[in-house]
Design an enzyme around this catalytic site. Structure first.
Site: not given
Ligand code: 5GP
Length: 120
Positions: A34, A91, A100, A104, A106
């Protein structure tokens, strides 16, 4: 750390919050970040409830790990960044500045990404 099912990526997985979907299969979902930090900035998340890279590596099944890893390769190919290269970032925890708490990675690319890291 216990998985918090109210985290934002869990809500995206449940369809409660929209995302700009790039790719989906039985193991992974990929969508645009986002707040993009590069021309191409896509997040790939496993469908399972894992807090972090640590948690995923230790607790996911072999099929989940293989499925997730292959999904990353499919996404980089789809995005057209595989040839020129990209940066893959996971991360992790407080020192890794993970915001978050759903594992995940990136994918950052579409342009030179610069130095690997700048310490505060
Ligand atoms: P982290 O620091 O945890 O590795 O990065 C979390 C990333 O998630 C950030 O780059 C942030 O911009 C992105 N993000 C946070 N909330 C949302 C959201 O609601 N939708 C999308 N698409 N990305 C988000």
């Amino acid at each position: 750390m216990t998985y918090d099912p109210s985290n934002i990526f869990a809500r995206i997985l449940r369809g409660e919050i929209p995302c700009n979907k790039v790719y989906e299969d039985s193991h992974a979902l990929a969508f645009s970040d986002i707040r993009p930090q590069a021309k191409v900035h896509v997040l790939v998340i496993p469908k399972g409830a894992y807090v972090s890279a640590e948690d995923f590596s230790a607790s996911a099944s072999d099929a989940e790990i293989v499925g997730f890893t292959r999904a990353i390769a499919r996404v980089t190919a789809m995005l057209g960044v595989a040839g020129d290269g990209y940066r893959l970032i996971a991360n992790t925890g407080a020192h890794g500045h993970q915001e978050v708490p759903h594992f995940h990675v990136h994918i950052l690319g579409g342009q030179p990404i610069g130095k690997m890291v700048t310490l505060p």
